[in-house]
Write a protein that holds these residues in place. Sequence first.
Motif, PDB file in Angstrom:
ATOM      1  N   VAL A  35       0.990  -1.553  -0.348  1.00 16.99           N
ATOM      2  CA  VAL A  35      -0.410   0.225  -0.251  1.00 16.99           C
ATOM      3  C   VAL A  35       0.941   1.237   0.016  1.00 16.99           C
ATOM      4  O   VAL A  35       0.421   2.228  -0.540  1.00 16.99           O
ATOM      5  CB  VAL A  35      -0.900   0.053   0.880  1.00 16.99           C
ATOM      6  CG1 VAL A  35      -2.410  -0.489   0.906  1.00 16.99           C
ATOM      7  CG2 VAL A  35      -0.523   0.627   2.614  1.00 16.99           C
ATOM      8  N   SER A  36       1.817   1.193   0.604  1.00 20.69           N
ATOM      9  CA  SER A  36       2.934   2.895   0.058  1.00 20.69           C
ATOM     10  C   SER A  36       3.829   2.674  -0.784  1.00 20.69           C
ATOM     11  O   SER A  36       3.916   3.719  -1.490  1.00 20.69           O
ATOM     12  CB  SER A  36       4.107   2.347   1.586  1.00 20.69           C
ATOM     13  OG  SER A  36       4.652   1.325   0.686  1.00 20.69           O
ATOM     14  N   GLN A  37       3.140   1.707  -2.014  1.00 24.21           N
ATOM     15  CA  GLN A  37       3.338   2.168  -2.935  1.00 24.21           C
ATOM     16  C   GLN A  37       5.079   3.272  -3.474  1.00 24.21           C
ATOM     17  O   GLN A  37       5.326   3.885  -4.254  1.00 24.21           O
ATOM     18  CB  GLN A  37       2.348   2.918  -3.905  1.00 24.21           C
ATOM     19  CG  GLN A  37       0.761   2.136  -4.041  1.00 24.21           C
ATOM     20  CD  GLN A  37       0.555   2.176  -5.446  1.00 24.21           C
ATOM     21  OE1 GLN A  37       0.235   3.505  -6.214  1.00 24.21           O
ATOM     22  NE2 GLN A  37      -1.192   1.665  -4.739  1.00 24.21           N
ATOM     23  N   LEU A  38       5.753   2.214  -2.774  1.00 25.07           N
ATOM     24  CA  LEU A  38       6.942   3.465  -3.054  1.00 25.07           C
ATOM     25  C   LEU A  38       8.020   2.529  -4.532  1.00 25.07           C
ATOM     26  O   LEU A  38       7.759   1.299  -4.418  1.00 25.07           O
ATOM     27  CB  LEU A  38       8.079   2.612  -1.232  1.00 25.07           C
ATOM     28  CG  LEU A  38       7.691   2.974  -0.362  1.00 25.07           C
ATOM     29  CD1 LEU A  38       8.405   1.945   0.769  1.00 25.07           C
ATOM     30  CD2 LEU A  38       7.809   4.301  -0.157  1.00 25.07           C
ATOM     31  N   ARG A  69      -2.394  -9.037   5.028  1.00 27.82           N
ATOM     32  CA  ARG A  69      -3.824  -9.881   5.376  1.00 27.82           C
ATOM     33  C   ARG A  69      -4.728  -8.801   5.972  1.00 27.82           C
ATOM     34  O   ARG A  69      -3.599  -8.279   6.752  1.00 27.82           O
ATOM     35  CB  ARG A  69      -4.156 -10.634   5.951  1.00 27.82           C
ATOM     36  CG  ARG A  69      -3.457 -12.162   4.942  1.00 27.82           C
ATOM     37  CD  ARG A  69      -4.173 -12.108   3.552  1.00 27.82           C
ATOM     38  NE  ARG A  69      -5.710 -13.149   4.509  1.00 27.82           N
ATOM     39  CZ  ARG A  69      -6.411 -13.340   3.544  1.00 27.82           C
ATOM     40  NH1 ARG A  69      -6.374 -12.881   1.927  1.00 27.82           N
ATOM     41  NH2 ARG A  69      -7.908 -13.672   4.267  1.00 27.82           N
ATOM     42  N   TYR A  70      -6.189  -8.175   5.754  1.00 23.78           N
ATOM     43  CA  TYR A  70      -6.567  -7.265   6.656  1.00 23.78           C
ATOM     44  C   TYR A  70      -8.200  -8.375   7.532  1.00 23.78           C
ATOM     45  O   TYR A  70      -7.967  -9.065   7.003  1.00 23.78           O
ATOM     46  CB  TYR A  70      -7.225  -6.179   5.791  1.00 23.78           C
ATOM     47  CG  TYR A  70      -6.164  -5.669   4.368  1.00 23.78           C
ATOM     48  CD1 TYR A  70      -5.605  -4.448   4.670  1.00 23.78           C
ATOM     49  CD2 TYR A  70      -6.239  -5.877   3.827  1.00 23.78           C
ATOM     50  CE1 TYR A  70      -4.123  -3.440   4.363  1.00 23.78           C
ATOM     51  CE2 TYR A  70      -4.705  -5.366   2.668  1.00 23.78           C
ATOM     52  CZ  TYR A  70      -4.105  -4.010   2.982  1.00 23.78           C
ATOM     53  OH  TYR A  70      -3.776  -3.656   2.163  1.00 23.78           O
ATOM     54  N   HIS A  81      -5.248  -7.941  -0.068  1.00 22.82           N
ATOM     55  CA  HIS A  81      -5.083  -6.881  -0.608  1.00 22.82           C
ATOM     56  C   HIS A  81      -6.306  -6.405  -2.353  1.00 22.82           C
ATOM     57  O   HIS A  81      -6.472  -5.796  -2.248  1.00 22.82           O
ATOM     58  CB  HIS A  81      -3.454  -6.581  -1.101  1.00 22.82           C
ATOM     59  CG  HIS A  81      -3.735  -5.482  -1.590  1.00 22.82           C
ATOM     60  ND1 HIS A  81      -3.396  -4.105  -0.995  1.00 22.82           N
ATOM     61  CD2 HIS A  81      -2.959  -5.018  -2.809  1.00 22.82           C
ATOM     62  CE1 HIS A  81      -2.620  -3.293  -1.476  1.00 22.82           C
ATOM     63  NE2 HIS A  81      -2.966  -3.597  -2.472  1.00 22.82           N
ATOM     64  N   GLU A  82      -6.231  -7.805  -2.986  1.00 17.67           N
ATOM     65  CA  GLU A  82      -7.214  -7.697  -3.871  1.00 17.67           C
ATOM     66  C   GLU A  82      -8.096  -6.885  -3.840  1.00 17.67           C
ATOM     67  O   GLU A  82      -9.708  -6.352  -4.370  1.00 17.67           O
ATOM     68  CB  GLU A  82      -6.823  -9.304  -4.568  1.00 17.67           C
ATOM     69  CG  GLU A  82      -7.654 -10.076  -4.106  1.00 17.67           C
ATOM     70  CD  GLU A  82      -6.580 -11.197  -2.411  1.00 17.67           C
ATOM     71  OE1 GLU A  82      -5.922 -10.508  -2.610  1.00 17.67           O
ATOM     72  OE2 GLU A  82      -7.677 -11.597  -2.378  1.00 17.67           O
ATOM     73  N   VAL A  84      -8.896  -4.616  -1.420  1.00 18.96           N
ATOM     74  CA  VAL A  84      -8.889  -2.678  -1.435  1.00 18.96           C
ATOM     75  C   VAL A  84      -8.519  -2.453  -2.094  1.00 18.96           C
ATOM     76  O   VAL A  84      -8.502  -1.107  -2.333  1.00 18.96           O
ATOM     77  CB  VAL A  84      -8.958  -2.977  -0.348  1.00 18.96           C
ATOM     78  CG1 VAL A  84      -9.937  -2.929   0.625  1.00 18.96           C
ATOM     79  CG2 VAL A  84      -7.485  -3.204   0.417  1.00 18.96           C
ATOM     80  N   ALA A  85      -7.956  -3.423  -3.129  1.00 21.42           N
ATOM     81  CA  ALA A  85      -6.829  -2.696  -4.275  1.00 21.42           C
ATOM     82  C   ALA A  85      -7.519  -1.167  -5.185  1.00 21.42           C
ATOM     83  O   ALA A  85      -7.234  -0.492  -5.072  1.00 21.42           O
ATOM     84  CB  ALA A  85      -6.737  -3.984  -5.298  1.00 21.42           C
ATOM     85  N   SER A  86      -9.349  -1.608  -5.255  1.00 20.97           N
ATOM     86  CA  SER A  86      -9.206  -0.723  -6.589  1.00 20.97           C
ATOM     87  C   SER A  86      -9.522   0.543  -5.945  1.00 20.97           C
ATOM     88  O   SER A  86      -9.939   1.929  -5.892  1.00 20.97           O
ATOM     89  CB  SER A  86     -11.078  -0.960  -7.075  1.00 20.97           C
ATOM     90  OG  SER A  86     -11.489  -1.433  -6.284  1.00 20.97           O
ATOM     91  N   GLN A  87      -9.959   0.651  -3.907  1.00 18.38           N
ATOM     92  CA  GLN A  87     -10.300   1.789  -3.591  1.00 18.38           C
ATOM     93  C   GLN A  87      -8.674   2.058  -3.126  1.00 18.38           C
ATOM     94  O   GLN A  87      -8.901   4.060  -3.354  1.00 18.38           O
ATOM     95  CB  GLN A  87     -10.837   1.307  -2.333  1.00 18.38           C
ATOM     96  CG  GLN A  87     -11.999   0.503  -2.008  1.00 18.38           C
ATOM     97  CD  GLN A  87     -12.755   0.475  -0.229  1.00 18.38           C
ATOM     98  OE1 GLN A  87     -12.276   0.938   0.060  1.00 18.38           O
ATOM     99  NE2 GLN A  87     -12.847  -1.256   0.257  1.00 18.38           N
ATOM    100  N   ILE A  88      -8.303   1.524  -3.425  1.00 16.30           N
ATOM    101  CA  ILE A  88      -6.437   2.428  -3.641  1.00 16.30           C
ATOM    102  C   ILE A  88      -6.534   2.722  -3.914  1.00 16.30           C
ATOM    103  O   ILE A  88      -5.641   4.439  -4.846  1.00 16.30           O
ATOM    104  CB  ILE A  88      -5.160   1.291  -2.895  1.00 16.30           C
ATOM    105  CG1 ILE A  88      -5.769   0.626  -1.188  1.00 16.30           C
ATOM    106  CG2 ILE A  88      -4.173   1.565  -2.449  1.00 16.30           C
ATOM    107  CD1 ILE A  88      -4.759  -0.569  -0.502  1.00 16.30           C
TER     108      ILE A  88
END
Length: 136
Positions: A35-38, A69-70, A81-82, A84-88
């Motif tokens: 999620v940090s997309q570094l 995992r959430y 993650h998949e 919530v990926a679209s929300q991110i």
Amino acid sequence: MHEWSLALSVIQTVDKWAREHNVEVRKISLSVPIVSQLDISILREAFDMLKKESRLEKAELEVKVRTPRYRCRACGYMFGHEEVASQIEALVGKYGEEYPLHLVPELLPAFVKCPKCGSHDIEADLSIQVEQIETV
Ligand SMILES: [Zn+2]
């Protein structure tokens, strides 16, 4: 350019530790949440520039991007993650490169909601961690 400040804080912290223990660092492994997309190439470039004249001068940087995992505290739903990926992605579209989770991945629950019940009370391990240090 969060990658530069991250590289600097890792180097400063590990350099201090290495001086206290009188060792040279050969390899360092970082674990970062997806999620940090570094930008890993920028992180490496920053690391290689900033490590000069420290105990990490000859150190190799390894970066592992992990997919957390959430868990929703409200309904107990566990998800990957998949889900919530679209929300991110929507968030990245709205804020651009310096989007909030890039700076502070722990902010995720403020922006992402449970796919099942819509709660923002979500837990996940989103920290940036030094996993391993090899020394000589
Ligand atoms: Zn829920």
